[in-house]
Enzyme design. Structure first.
Site: not given
Length: 759
Positions: A465-467
């Site tokens: 995932t992104d942040a």
């Protein structure tokens, strides 16, 4: 289902749909199979709304609109169950099965197959059932057999029920990862390419882990503290699989990483953000170029050099995972999330330069995570603060972003970072009938992760995932739900805790409740450890280089590369008034204006670059007078300052007698703090706004964003220098004087779709 065990008797929490046309024996086989597995059982027919039952009893076939809520309800029963579960459901079409899978990608379909004659005989023998034999032919016409990429087993109903159950049981238990879904990792294939010994290390390591250690491997921590006690707590309590750290001096970063690797039983993936070279990975790293800068010259090897320096400098720190390259396409000039972070505005230039970057950084012991699937650059909003959307239709997406991802996957990229970006039309291609409210960011969308990325694009690597603190994700659902939902949807690693104890607990609860199936967890772990093995972390004696290796960071050789790239990429966007060249001999007195977006989350002085500009101009022989805003003058001790006073002093009829030319240097950032970025002047009708472009030759230089012409169309000479480094500033001033030619190129985004910006 009350009181059933959380796992079936073979140790797997099977989620199974027994499918087929009416008369095939779904209920009988399903109940017998559930008993054999120690699972719960539901007859899907019992979940039909009354309207559907009445319609079938009247001899009218159901249409897809009738079936959609029924199928969705069946799908929801799997993640809601605390036990292994078998449901009998016809699931005749691929699209029907996709609806069920959208709730739980681990579902395995058991297709009970039989001849028409046998099916008809069985239906005729069932008087009073609401499905009359007359509808058999319509069901057979509708039936779409399981496809190769669907997790499933086909059995012949001519056999006795006991034999059917035995065959299904053998098929399920003979493939230990069957419940992970249709797209299971192959560690012998690209991008892992592991030999038998490495695969054995992966499998034996997983086998030796506690449940808590397995859950911990799914997380990438953001290290907010360099102290040993902090790292001890993270590693002992949460067993994380990877880390990204807060940048600092290279010596402190390296020691921090060395300590972390020394304290963990399973080697860590250590990530950095080397989007611009070594800069961003440590405070003294080399800023080589932005992605846009690397795409703003015919020489494609600029991107390779950026990757090479990034790899050498980050590897010296002990990093092994690069959150780069960025493969977004900057279609919308208003999008400022990737305006400097995309190689360009066409798939062709993005693919060409991304491959060069990848090849350059791959010369070091580094793997890449390209980002941000399914592709930024359509919406103008920033998913750090709001969910954004890629609104292209499926065919349009195929012609652009799909081309980029397919090429890079084929080129060997090892991992993909998924953005908190929805793709409504692409999702609806795989899940027809999804409402607007059901469109989720890709991090939570199995149709994008499983059907598209794993299925159609054939990506065998790791997905992260992104942040997870970005509001593009957190606005989608409650945190306790979204944490495990990302893994269930098809992500393998979760980027950053919000609260470590809470998030770890949410992930563990998600596994125990069945949101994350056993197969999905095992597949994610194989990908994580497989990535580590592909780097040789399991056999390397030293995971972090010696202190002496830091000599390459910010070295003269790397700064020389940066200077050469700056010289090549400083771009003259327009000079319609033919103001250039401007030299100390022709225009000695310069009024210098500095524009910034104000202080950002880095807390760095947003106008620090202006001292460098002044120094370089004075070194070239110019006499420089720096403009100060009312706020700046008041801070310096002047009393009674306001914007009207400053304007009345600055904008006078003798401006051209006081100054020979005006230079405006803008370094506007604002990344991750606002949905879009434009110039924000210091006050209403501010004195620094280029009203003076009609009085003296005026040059506007952007040190960051390429889209400022929308706010300063009156300026006739505009230069994009790409960076606020001394190298870029020096090269710009050389070119303003005509001592060096402009070599950089630009795309049409710079004109912001407005006629006056070209004047």
């Amino acid at each position: 289902m009350t009181g059933k065990p959380a796992s079936s008797e073979d140790g797997h929490r099977h989620h199974i749909v027994v499918m087929g046309v009416a008369g095939c024996g779904k209920s009988t086989v399903g109940a017998a199979l559930a008993e054999r597995l120690g699972a719960g059982f539901l007859d899907g027919d019992s979940l039909h709304p009354q309207a559907n039952i009445d319609k079938m009893a009247a001899g009218t076939p159901l249409n897809d609109d009738d079936r959609a809520p029924w199928l969705a309800e069946i799908g929801r029963r799997f993640p809601a169950s605390n036990s292994a579960l078998v449901i009998a459901c016809s699931a005749l079409k691929r699209s029907y099965r996709d609806i069920i899978r959208s709730a739980d990608p681990s579902v395995v379909f058991v297709h009970l197959h039989g001849t028409r004659e046998l099916l008809n005989a069985r239906m005729t023998a069932r008087p009073g059932h609401f499905m009359p034999a007359s509808l058999l032919d319509s069901q057979l016409a509708t039936l779409q057999p399981l496809e190769d990429d669907e997790a499933g087993i086909v059995v012949d109903i001519a056999s006795p029920v006991e034999d059917i159950v035995n065959d299904v049981y053998a098929g399920l238990t003979g493939q230990s990862a069957a419940s992970a879904g249709p797209h299971l990792v192959d560690l012998a294939a690209a991008p892992y390419n592991l030999d038998d010994a490495a695969v054995e290390w992966v499998e034996s390591t997983i086998g030796s882990m506690t449940l808590e250690e397995k859950i911990g491997q799914l997380f990438i921590n953001h290290n907010n503290d360099y102290s040993p006690a902090y790292l001890d707590g993270v590693l002992e309590n949460f067993h994380v699989g990877g880390m990204r750290y807060r940048p600092g001096p290279s010596s402190a970063v390296q020691e921090h990483i060395r300590y972390a690797q020394s304290k963990t039983r399973i080697p860590l993936l250590i990530a950095s953000n080397p989007e611009m070279g070594g800069a961003g990975s440590c405070d003294d790293g080399t800023f080589v170029s932005t992605h846009l800068q690397a795409g703003s010259h015919p020489d494609k090897t600029i991107a390779r050099q950026m990757g090479q320096v990034a790899g050498v400098e980050t590897a010296a720190l002990g990093c092994n995972w690069a959150f780069a390259p960025i493969v977004d396409i900057h279609y919308n000039w208003r999008n400022t999330v990737i305006s400097t972070r995309a190689f360009g505005n066409t798939p062709e230039v993005v693919v060409e330069r991304a491959k060069e970057y990848f090849d350059g950084i791959s010369e070091s012991p580094t793997i890449c995570a390209m980002k941000h699937f399914p592709g930024d650059g359509i919406d103008e909003r920033d998913q750090h603060v709001v969910t954004s959307y890629n609104t292209l239709g499926y065919e349009e997406w195929n012609a652009s972003y799909r081309h980029v991802y397919r090429e890079m996957i084929g080129h060997g990229v090892q991992s993909i970072m998924v953005g908190h970006i929805g793709a409504p039309e692409v999702s609806r291609y795989f899940r027809p009938g999804l409402s607007d409210a059901e469109i989720l960011p890709a991090t939570l969308a199995p149709e994008l992760l499983q059907d598209l990325l794993r299925g159609e694009l054939g990506f065998n690597g790791l997905v992260l995932t992104d942040a997870s603190l970005m509001v593009g994700l957190t606005q989608a659902m409650k945190r306790r739900d979204l944490v495990p939902a990302t893994i269930a949807a098809g992500c393998d690693m979760f980027l950053f805790f919000r609260n470590p104890e809470e998030d770890f607990g949410y992930m563990l609860d998600g596994y125990k409740s069945g949101v994350i199936s056993e197969g999905r967890l095992q597949d994610a772990l194989r990908r994580i450890l497989g990535l580590k093995a592909s780097l040789g972390l399991h056999v390397r004696q030293e995971l972090v280089p010696p202190v002496e290796a830091l000599a390459v960071i910010g070295s003269e050789a790397h700064r020389a590369i940066a200077a050469d790239i700056a010289d090549k990429t400083v771009t003259l966007v327009k000079d319609t008034a033919r103001n250039l060249p401007i030299t100390p001999q022709t225009h000695p007195r310069i009024r210098l204006y500095g524009i910034s977006g104000g202080a950002d989350f880095t807390r760095a002085d947003p106008l620090a670059y202006l001292d460098t500009v002044r120094e370089e101009l004075e070194a070239a022989g110019f006499e420089v007078s720096v403009f100060r805003t009312a706020e700046q003058r008041e801070a310096a001790g002047e009393a009674g300052m306001n914007f009207m006073r400053v304007l009345s002093e600055e904008a006078t009829g003798d401006y051209a007698e006081r100054y020979d030319a005006a230079f405006v240097f803008a370094n506007v950032k604002g990344f991750a703090q606002e949905a879009s970025i434009r110039i924000k002047w210091s006050s209403p009708m501010a004195a620094e706004i280029p009203w003076y472009a009609t009085e003296v030759p005026t040059v506007f230089v952007s040190l960051n964003q390429p889209n400022h012409l929308i706010d300063v169309p009156m300026v006739k000479t505009v230069i994009h220098a790409h960076a606020a480094t001394r190298e870029a500033i020096r090269a710009t001033i050389q070119k303003i004087q005509g001592k060096s030619g402009f070599q950089g190129t630009f795309n049409q985004n710079v004109f912001c779709d407005s006629f006056d910006t070209r004047l």
